[in-house]
Design a protein around this motif. Sequence first.
Motif, PDB file in Angstrom:
ATOM      1  N   THR A 142      66.237  26.106 -24.388  1.00  0.00           N
ATOM      2  CA  THR A 142      65.742  26.775 -23.188  1.00  0.00           C
ATOM      3  C   THR A 142      66.285  28.192 -23.133  1.00  0.00           C
ATOM      4  OG1 THR A 142      67.598  25.973 -21.843  1.00  0.00           O
ATOM      5  CG2 THR A 142      65.607  24.614 -21.891  1.00  0.00           C
ATOM      6  N   ASP A 143      65.651  29.003 -22.300  1.00  0.00           N
ATOM      7  CA  ASP A 143      66.057  30.407 -22.152  1.00  0.00           C
ATOM      8  C   ASP A 143      66.251  30.718 -20.674  1.00  0.00           C
ATOM      9  OD1 ASP A 143      66.495  33.086 -22.203  1.00  0.00           O
ATOM     10  OD2 ASP A 143      64.545  33.645 -23.043  1.00  0.00           O
ATOM     11  N   PRO A 144      67.462  30.496 -20.128  1.00  0.00           N
ATOM     12  CA  PRO A 144      67.690  30.743 -18.697  1.00  0.00           C
ATOM     13  C   PRO A 144      67.502  32.196 -18.305  1.00  0.00           C
ATOM     14  CG  PRO A 144      69.765  30.341 -19.847  1.00  0.00           C
ATOM     15  CD  PRO A 144      68.664  30.006 -20.808  1.00  0.00           C
ATOM     16  N   VAL A 145      67.704  33.116 -19.235  1.00  0.00           N
ATOM     17  CA  VAL A 145      67.518  34.539 -18.932  1.00  0.00           C
ATOM     18  C   VAL A 145      66.061  34.815 -18.604  1.00  0.00           C
ATOM     19  CG1 VAL A 145      67.667  36.881 -19.853  1.00  0.00           C
ATOM     20  CG2 VAL A 145      69.460  35.219 -20.386  1.00  0.00           C
ATOM     21  N   GLY A 152      72.791  15.045  -0.699  1.00  0.00           N
ATOM     22  CA  GLY A 152      72.574  16.449  -1.039  1.00  0.00           C
ATOM     23  C   GLY A 152      73.414  16.883  -2.215  1.00  0.00           C
ATOM     24  N   MET A 153      74.683  16.478  -2.230  1.00  0.00           N
ATOM     25  CA  MET A 153      75.583  16.859  -3.312  1.00  0.00           C
ATOM     26  C   MET A 153      75.195  16.181  -4.628  1.00  0.00           C
ATOM     27  SD  MET A 153      77.513  19.123  -2.116  1.00  0.00           S
ATOM     28  CE  MET A 153      78.386  19.240  -3.681  1.00  0.00           C
ATOM     29  N   ASN A 154      74.717  14.952  -4.551  1.00  0.00           N
ATOM     30  CA  ASN A 154      74.283  14.266  -5.770  1.00  0.00           C
ATOM     31  C   ASN A 154      73.100  14.993  -6.401  1.00  0.00           C
ATOM     32  OD1 ASN A 154      74.495  11.971  -7.605  1.00  0.00           O
ATOM     33  ND2 ASN A 154      72.542  11.303  -6.749  1.00  0.00           N
ATOM     34  N   TYR A 155      72.213  15.508  -5.554  1.00  0.00           N
ATOM     35  CA  TYR A 155      71.087  16.303  -6.056  1.00  0.00           C
ATOM     36  C   TYR A 155      71.583  17.537  -6.803  1.00  0.00           C
ATOM     37  CZ  TYR A 155      67.105  19.525  -5.885  1.00  0.00           C
ATOM     38  OH  TYR A 155      66.128  20.436  -6.209  1.00  0.00           O
ATOM     39  N   LEU A 156      72.568  18.220  -6.239  1.00  0.00           N
ATOM     40  CA  LEU A 156      73.117  19.411  -6.891  1.00  0.00           C
ATOM     41  C   LEU A 156      73.790  19.051  -8.212  1.00  0.00           C
ATOM     42  CD1 LEU A 156      74.725  21.330  -3.874  1.00  0.00           C
ATOM     43  CD2 LEU A 156      72.503  21.727  -4.932  1.00  0.00           C
ATOM     44  N   HIS A 157      74.584  17.994  -8.199  1.00  0.00           N
ATOM     45  CA  HIS A 157      75.329  17.616  -9.404  1.00  0.00           C
ATOM     46  C   HIS A 157      74.428  17.086 -10.506  1.00  0.00           C
ATOM     47  CE1 HIS A 157      79.662  17.218  -7.632  1.00  0.00           C
ATOM     48  NE2 HIS A 157      79.116  18.402  -7.408  1.00  0.00           N
ATOM     49  N   GLN A 158      73.245  16.576 -10.148  1.00  0.00           N
ATOM     50  CA  GLN A 158      72.321  16.075 -11.157  1.00  0.00           C
ATOM     51  C   GLN A 158      71.222  17.082 -11.487  1.00  0.00           C
ATOM     52  OE1 GLN A 158      70.870  12.078 -10.726  1.00  0.00           O
ATOM     53  NE2 GLN A 158      72.863  11.239 -10.199  1.00  0.00           N
ATOM     54  N   HIS A 159      71.396  18.301 -11.019  1.00  0.00           N
ATOM     55  CA  HIS A 159      70.412  19.348 -11.303  1.00  0.00           C
ATOM     56  C   HIS A 159      70.323  19.592 -12.803  1.00  0.00           C
ATOM     57  CE1 HIS A 159      68.958  23.562 -11.668  1.00  0.00           C
ATOM     58  NE2 HIS A 159      68.192  23.217 -10.662  1.00  0.00           N
ATOM     59  N   LYS A 160      69.108  19.790 -13.323  1.00  0.00           N
ATOM     60  CA  LYS A 160      68.871  20.043 -14.741  1.00  0.00           C
ATOM     61  C   LYS A 160      68.400  21.476 -14.943  1.00  0.00           C
ATOM     62  CE  LYS A 160      69.676  15.674 -15.492  1.00  0.00           C
ATOM     63  NZ  LYS A 160      70.954  15.230 -16.064  1.00  0.00           N
ATOM     64  N   PRO A 161      68.747  22.141 -16.041  1.00  0.00           N
ATOM     65  CA  PRO A 161      69.525  21.621 -17.165  1.00  0.00           C
ATOM     66  C   PRO A 161      71.039  21.646 -16.948  1.00  0.00           C
ATOM     67  CG  PRO A 161      68.885  23.872 -17.626  1.00  0.00           C
ATOM     68  CD  PRO A 161      68.248  23.511 -16.311  1.00  0.00           C
ATOM     69  N   LEU A 220      72.136  15.803   8.334  1.00  0.00           N
ATOM     70  CA  LEU A 220      72.952  16.902   7.821  1.00  0.00           C
ATOM     71  C   LEU A 220      72.372  17.461   6.527  1.00  0.00           C
ATOM     72  CD1 LEU A 220      76.618  15.635   8.388  1.00  0.00           C
ATOM     73  CD2 LEU A 220      75.091  16.847   9.955  1.00  0.00           C
ATOM     74  N   LYS A 221      72.557  18.769   6.350  1.00  0.00           N
ATOM     75  CA  LYS A 221      72.109  19.447   5.136  1.00  0.00           C
ATOM     76  C   LYS A 221      73.225  20.353   4.626  1.00  0.00           C
ATOM     77  CE  LYS A 221      67.174  19.554   6.332  1.00  0.00           C
ATOM     78  NZ  LYS A 221      65.932  20.330   6.148  1.00  0.00           N
ATOM     79  N   VAL A 222      73.380  20.406   3.320  1.00  0.00           N
ATOM     80  CA  VAL A 222      74.393  21.243   2.687  1.00  0.00           C
ATOM     81  C   VAL A 222      73.829  22.642   2.486  1.00  0.00           C
ATOM     82  CG1 VAL A 222      75.865  21.523   0.655  1.00  0.00           C
ATOM     83  CG2 VAL A 222      75.339  19.230   1.515  1.00  0.00           C
ATOM     84  N   THR A 223      74.652  23.651   2.747  1.00  0.00           N
ATOM     85  CA  THR A 223      74.183  25.031   2.625  1.00  0.00           C
ATOM     86  C   THR A 223      75.232  25.923   1.980  1.00  0.00           C
ATOM     87  OG1 THR A 223      73.158  26.870   3.845  1.00  0.00           O
ATOM     88  CG2 THR A 223      75.051  25.793   4.878  1.00  0.00           C
ATOM     89  N   ASP A 224      74.883  27.186   1.835  1.00  0.00           N
ATOM     90  CA  ASP A 224      75.752  28.265   1.348  1.00  0.00           C
ATOM     91  C   ASP A 224      76.272  28.039  -0.062  1.00  0.00           C
ATOM     92  OD1 ASP A 224      77.216  30.522   1.109  1.00  0.00           O
ATOM     93  OD2 ASP A 224      78.276  30.305   3.001  1.00  0.00           O
ATOM     94  N   PHE A 225      75.425  28.387  -1.030  1.00  0.00           N
ATOM     95  CA  PHE A 225      75.820  28.255  -2.426  1.00  0.00           C
ATOM     96  C   PHE A 225      76.324  29.581  -2.992  1.00  0.00           C
ATOM     97  CE2 PHE A 225      74.232  24.119  -2.312  1.00  0.00           C
ATOM     98  CZ  PHE A 225      73.046  24.141  -1.611  1.00  0.00           C
ATOM     99  N   GLY A 226      76.768  30.485  -2.130  1.00  0.00           N
ATOM    100  CA  GLY A 226      77.268  31.774  -2.604  1.00  0.00           C
ATOM    101  C   GLY A 226      78.451  31.644  -3.529  1.00  0.00           C
ATOM    102  N   LEU A 227      79.255  30.585  -3.341  1.00  0.00           N
ATOM    103  CA  LEU A 227      80.424  30.401  -4.192  1.00  0.00           C
ATOM    104  C   LEU A 227      80.176  29.397  -5.309  1.00  0.00           C
ATOM    105  CD1 LEU A 227      83.315  30.341  -1.562  1.00  0.00           C
ATOM    106  CD2 LEU A 227      82.715  32.169  -3.134  1.00  0.00           C
ATOM    107  N   SER A 228      78.975  28.822  -5.338  1.00  0.00           N
ATOM    108  CA  SER A 228      78.697  27.842  -6.382  1.00  0.00           C
ATOM    109  C   SER A 228      78.387  28.550  -7.692  1.00  0.00           C
ATOM    110  CB  SER A 228      77.514  26.962  -5.983  1.00  0.00           C
ATOM    111  OG  SER A 228      76.315  27.709  -6.021  1.00  0.00           O
ATOM    112  N   LYS A 229      78.580  27.834  -8.760  1.00  0.00           N
ATOM    113  CA  LYS A 229      78.262  28.364 -10.083  1.00  0.00           C
ATOM    114  C   LYS A 229      77.530  27.289 -10.872  1.00  0.00           C
ATOM    115  CE  LYS A 229      80.345  32.279  -9.542  1.00  0.00           C
ATOM    116  NZ  LYS A 229      79.608  33.536  -9.463  1.00  0.00           N
ATOM    117  N   ILE A 230      76.695  27.717 -11.795  1.00  0.00           N
ATOM    118  CA  ILE A 230      76.072  26.757 -12.685  1.00  0.00           C
ATOM    119  C   ILE A 230      77.122  26.350 -13.708  1.00  0.00           C
ATOM    120  CG2 ILE A 230      74.197  26.369 -14.303  1.00  0.00           C
ATOM    121  CD1 ILE A 230      72.746  28.683 -13.015  1.00  0.00           C
TER     122      ILE A 230
END
Length: 401
Positions: free
Chosen positions: A101-104, A230-239, A260-270
Amino acid sequence: MQPQMIDLEGPYRLLYCSSKGDKDGVMQEIQKGVSPNLADYDKRTALHLASCEGCTEIVDLLLEEGADVNSIDRWGRTPLSDARSLHHEGICKKLEARGGTDPVELDSQNPCYAIDRMEVDMDHSTLIGQGSYGEVYLVKWRGTAIAAKTIRSSIASNHRDLSAFMKELALWQRLRHPNIVQFLGVLKSSDRLIFLTEYLCNGSLYDILKKKGKLDPSTVIAFALDIARGMNYLHQHKPHAIIHRDLTPRNVLQDGAGHLKVTDFGLSKIAQEKDAYGYKMTGGTGSYRYMAPEVFRRESYGKSVDVFSFALLVHEMFQGGPSNRAEAPEEVADRRAYEDSRPPLSSFVYPIAMKTLLQECWHKNPDYRPSFEDIITQLELIQESLQKEKAMEIWRRCVIL
């Protein structure tokens, strides 16, 4: 992107030979036991270098030896990114055939959705809070109330920080889940950087606990399931998994239906670099009071840091707030990191199964913490048990009457 100078002694000879198309040299290093996924300081592997230099035979050899086709360097580039940027079409086809894959390119094809400045009346907005990166306002967009988050000038004026932030927003834009706050777009032609999300009218989990205090067990379990899903969705995100890294009561919002909904991914990283934990990241980010010990110690860490934070959120819902609110957050994090300090778990407050689950979630060894998928399963069992107990209690009362 040119390969850096490489020491020809030791295992790094594999990288040099790969960049030069030296097939015999590459085979010699692999036969010595050197991993085909060996990377240099910039996380560039032999497959990166061979793809960059157009060394087709080396690409074939490395792939046959098990090289990771989607290894990512410090710039977020895969071998396919390098091959495409230098127009090595034959190598591109080989990498794509192996799942490359090419994430760029994906980022460039999916820019943040731009909303015309005239559609959002910022002059009549209402300040409703402070976010991780600036103020949050309630505004109207096409007749709908939404949240507008302004970005501090220190970030917006720094090209490198702004570029990284926009990539985070482009990622958020592609997320779709009932327990994830929906990103809507960014305002164009604005003198400030402003991004827009759905507005959740009931505020944050922090607001709920401040207003109501401790919650009843049934509500805690329902809320915990919302967050875990919500967190399980993030942790199982592909690729690549998405690690939130700042899961706090302020970053969990409640919608009008009470979910409830999880928000603010400003500090998250792939999460990009695989290791024994599944992923490897370093640094000290997030909020001290909810920070996993390995993050505070600036050690390598992975997805389980969010599991640790999640346990503290659930604990606060039972208690009505942090048990150590009188202590400075950094002191709390220090004691958790170096003295294995954890909040108390009274058997009178916590169901036995919940008590066990929390102890597993904030275990000092990240390997022993459950995944959010496992947490959901355990929470559903606890929820079912509570419902049966409640039904039995109602039946007993009816019999007595």
